[in-house]
Scaffold this motif. Sequence first.
Motif, PDB file in Angstrom:
ATOM      1  N   ILE A 175      10.344   7.205  -5.240  1.00  0.00           N
ATOM      2  CA  ILE A 175      10.017   5.908  -5.809  1.00  0.00           C
ATOM      3  C   ILE A 175       8.929   5.199  -5.007  1.00  0.00           C
ATOM      4  CG2 ILE A 175      12.253   5.561  -6.890  1.00  0.00           C
ATOM      5  CD1 ILE A 175      12.907   3.727  -4.523  1.00  0.00           C
ATOM      6  N   ARG A 176       8.144   5.945  -4.285  1.00  0.00           N
ATOM      7  CA  ARG A 176       6.986   5.371  -3.624  1.00  0.00           C
ATOM      8  C   ARG A 176       5.846   5.260  -4.625  1.00  0.00           C
ATOM      9  NH1 ARG A 176       6.633   8.449   2.171  1.00  0.00           N
ATOM     10  NH2 ARG A 176       7.798   6.932   3.355  1.00  0.00           N
ATOM     11  N   PRO A 177       5.083   4.190  -4.567  1.00  0.00           N
ATOM     12  CA  PRO A 177       3.906   4.105  -5.433  1.00  0.00           C
ATOM     13  C   PRO A 177       2.972   5.277  -5.165  1.00  0.00           C
ATOM     14  CG  PRO A 177       4.380   1.991  -4.405  1.00  0.00           C
ATOM     15  CD  PRO A 177       5.268   2.990  -3.750  1.00  0.00           C
ATOM     16  N   PRO A 178       2.196   5.686  -6.165  1.00  0.00           N
ATOM     17  CA  PRO A 178       1.259   6.804  -5.957  1.00  0.00           C
ATOM     18  C   PRO A 178       0.334   6.521  -4.781  1.00  0.00           C
ATOM     19  CG  PRO A 178       1.385   6.211  -8.282  1.00  0.00           C
ATOM     20  CD  PRO A 178       2.148   5.162  -7.530  1.00  0.00           C
ATOM     21  N   PRO A 179      -0.006   7.541  -3.993  1.00  0.00           N
ATOM     22  CA  PRO A 179      -0.919   7.324  -2.858  1.00  0.00           C
ATOM     23  C   PRO A 179      -2.313   6.976  -3.360  1.00  0.00           C
ATOM     24  CG  PRO A 179      -0.551   9.661  -3.207  1.00  0.00           C
ATOM     25  CD  PRO A 179       0.389   8.948  -4.120  1.00  0.00           C
ATOM     26  N   ARG A 180      -3.103   6.348  -2.500  1.00  0.00           N
ATOM     27  CA  ARG A 180      -4.454   5.954  -2.879  1.00  0.00           C
ATOM     28  C   ARG A 180      -5.410   7.146  -2.787  1.00  0.00           C
ATOM     29  NH1 ARG A 180      -5.169   0.411   0.499  1.00  0.00           N
ATOM     30  NH2 ARG A 180      -4.142   1.713   2.057  1.00  0.00           N
ATOM     31  N   THR A 181      -6.184   7.338  -3.837  1.00  0.00           N
ATOM     32  CA  THR A 181      -7.150   8.435  -3.851  1.00  0.00           C
ATOM     33  C   THR A 181      -8.360   8.067  -2.990  1.00  0.00           C
ATOM     34  OG1 THR A 181      -8.153   7.544  -5.859  1.00  0.00           O
ATOM     35  CG2 THR A 181      -6.440   9.213  -6.127  1.00  0.00           C
ATOM     36  N   VAL A 182      -9.084   9.114  -2.550  1.00  0.00           N
ATOM     37  CA  VAL A 182     -10.239   8.933  -1.661  1.00  0.00           C
ATOM     38  C   VAL A 182     -11.435   9.679  -2.249  1.00  0.00           C
ATOM     39  CG1 VAL A 182     -11.153   9.382   0.653  1.00  0.00           C
ATOM     40  CG2 VAL A 182      -8.761   8.723   0.359  1.00  0.00           C
ATOM     41  N   GLY A 183     -12.606   9.030  -2.234  1.00  0.00           N
ATOM     42  CA  GLY A 183     -13.847   9.705  -2.621  1.00  0.00           C
ATOM     43  C   GLY A 183     -14.050   9.855  -4.109  1.00  0.00           C
ATOM     44  N   LEU A 184     -13.359   9.098  -4.932  1.00  0.00           N
ATOM     45  CA  LEU A 184     -13.523   9.185  -6.380  1.00  0.00           C
ATOM     46  C   LEU A 184     -14.120   7.880  -6.907  1.00  0.00           C
ATOM     47  CD1 LEU A 184     -10.111  10.756  -7.505  1.00  0.00           C
ATOM     48  CD2 LEU A 184     -12.298  11.935  -7.150  1.00  0.00           C
ATOM     49  N   ASN A 185     -15.116   8.006  -7.786  1.00  0.00           N
ATOM     50  CA  ASN A 185     -15.619   6.814  -8.447  1.00  0.00           C
ATOM     51  C   ASN A 185     -14.786   6.546  -9.705  1.00  0.00           C
ATOM     52  OD1 ASN A 185     -16.577   8.540 -10.485  1.00  0.00           O
ATOM     53  ND2 ASN A 185     -18.558   8.782  -9.434  1.00  0.00           N
ATOM     54  N   GLU A 186     -15.105   5.483 -10.400  1.00  0.00           N
ATOM     55  CA  GLU A 186     -14.302   5.088 -11.557  1.00  0.00           C
ATOM     56  C   GLU A 186     -14.309   6.146 -12.652  1.00  0.00           C
ATOM     57  OE1 GLU A 186     -11.472   2.874 -12.907  1.00  0.00           O
ATOM     58  OE2 GLU A 186     -12.591   2.295 -11.104  1.00  0.00           O
ATOM     59  N   ALA A 187     -15.463   6.802 -12.842  1.00  0.00           N
ATOM     60  CA  ALA A 187     -15.557   7.839 -13.877  1.00  0.00           C
ATOM     61  C   ALA A 187     -14.685   9.042 -13.528  1.00  0.00           C
ATOM     62  CB  ALA A 187     -17.016   8.265 -14.053  1.00  0.00           C
ATOM     63  N   CYS A 262      -5.133  18.941  -5.782  1.00  0.00           N
ATOM     64  CA  CYS A 262      -6.236  19.026  -4.825  1.00  0.00           C
ATOM     65  C   CYS A 262      -7.003  17.717  -4.665  1.00  0.00           C
ATOM     66  CB  CYS A 262      -7.207  20.124  -5.261  1.00  0.00           C
ATOM     67  SG  CYS A 262      -6.486  21.779  -5.158  1.00  0.00           S
ATOM     68  N   VAL A 263      -6.537  16.658  -5.309  1.00  0.00           N
ATOM     69  CA  VAL A 263      -7.189  15.355  -5.154  1.00  0.00           C
ATOM     70  C   VAL A 263      -6.912  14.819  -3.751  1.00  0.00           C
ATOM     71  CG1 VAL A 263      -7.219  12.969  -5.971  1.00  0.00           C
ATOM     72  CG2 VAL A 263      -7.067  14.847  -7.610  1.00  0.00           C
ATOM     73  N   PHE A 264      -7.941  14.342  -3.070  1.00  0.00           N
ATOM     74  CA  PHE A 264      -7.764  13.840  -1.705  1.00  0.00           C
ATOM     75  C   PHE A 264      -7.163  12.436  -1.738  1.00  0.00           C
ATOM     76  CE2 PHE A 264     -10.201  17.453  -0.628  1.00  0.00           C
ATOM     77  CZ  PHE A 264      -9.983  17.704   0.715  1.00  0.00           C
ATOM     78  N   VAL A 265      -6.160  12.234  -0.866  1.00  0.00           N
ATOM     79  CA  VAL A 265      -5.432  10.963  -0.829  1.00  0.00           C
ATOM     80  C   VAL A 265      -5.258  10.514   0.619  1.00  0.00           C
ATOM     81  CG1 VAL A 265      -4.130  11.426  -2.953  1.00  0.00           C
ATOM     82  CG2 VAL A 265      -3.181  12.130  -0.731  1.00  0.00           C
ATOM     83  N   GLU A 266      -4.967   9.226   0.773  1.00  0.00           N
ATOM     84  CA  GLU A 266      -4.588   8.693   2.083  1.00  0.00           C
ATOM     85  C   GLU A 266      -3.119   8.988   2.349  1.00  0.00           C
ATOM     86  OE1 GLU A 266      -5.305   4.523   2.121  1.00  0.00           O
ATOM     87  OE2 GLU A 266      -7.489   4.717   2.094  1.00  0.00           O
ATOM     88  N   CYS A 267      -2.748   8.992   3.611  1.00  0.00           N
ATOM     89  CA  CYS A 267      -1.342   9.142   3.989  1.00  0.00           C
ATOM     90  C   CYS A 267      -0.550   7.917   3.522  1.00  0.00           C
ATOM     91  CB  CYS A 267      -1.226   9.290   5.509  1.00  0.00           C
ATOM     92  SG  CYS A 267       0.475   9.345   6.121  1.00  0.00           S
TER      93      CYS A 267
END
Length: 338
Positions: A175-187, A262-267
């Motif tokens: 029940i943790r919110p999804p981690p924040r993605t890194v290096g992705l633009n809005e598109a 394979c999407v990069f995320v923050e810890c």
Amino acid sequence: MPNPIPNRLRPPPRTVGLNEADRSRLPSCSDCHLPAFGAFKTPHGCRLCGFCWGRLACLERLPCPGARKHHACRGAVKFHQDECSPDQEARLQLSGVFIECWNSSSGCLYIMPYMKLSTHEAQECQFKLVSCTGCHRNLLRRDLGDHQRSDECRQILIANLGNYGVPNDGDNMRIRPPPRTVGLNEADRSRLPSCSDCHLPAFGAFKTPHGCRLCGFCWGRLACLERLPCPGARKHHACQNAVKFHQDECSPDQEARLQLSCVFVECWNSSRGCLYIMPYMKLSTHEAQECQFKLVSCTGCHRNLLRRDLGDHQHSDECRQFLIANLGNYGVPNDGDN
């Protein structure tokens, strides 16, 4: 009702069908003189049952408990619990001795060879104290099913849940919110599989029976107590008029999970200082085994602190004094719960 006591701090079980002569031929403990179930050998030749061995404090080197009664270690130097070794000969000799269940005082009448005691108690014994996963009350295993279906348990669980069943402490992984993605633009982000409820990338995705995709967080918020409308019904055409459904009717969305792996995320612990960035597939392993900014609990004083601070804390006088204050003779916790 007291918590269950781990096996090594339980007194030896009572033997069945043995007279005094038979009992005297069994390997016995140098300290309590009872049959040495779960036996250990001290460096000085004493034999200790698992109960007496378990009472040795791990904090310091202590005189052998058998020094008062056993010729082999009179005047022996102090030793540490970890210097004892399993007494395989005594364990083998006692493995076939018939004993009562540890829960005989609660009503269990089962008699078995000692080798089967742990399995019987862990998996079968209906008189073992277990904890309800909903309200955390301790009760006999035989009463657990009726208890979990009772209004009492249901009301306690509801009182400790937020919207859609989110525990108030928010510590559960799913029940943790999804981690924040890194290096992705809005598109780039818009092309990722998204959750029908929160519209964030659907990490740990599930499919509802009506075709909605829920991220692991939104799926985890569905109450297990009753059938609820799909959270995506407000936003997703596939389930506008759908009937209510149960959390367990959802299935893992393998396609979305593979696409997001394979999407990069923050810890998850970035707010505490962790700067590690990784593919999502490695997030759980990183947090469980590596992250120095994860909150962990000290096994001595049960204080929560960052993993990077745990080593220094456990060697501190503060932790040591707290642990000593909660130990009795030879390291037996005063409340009997450990």
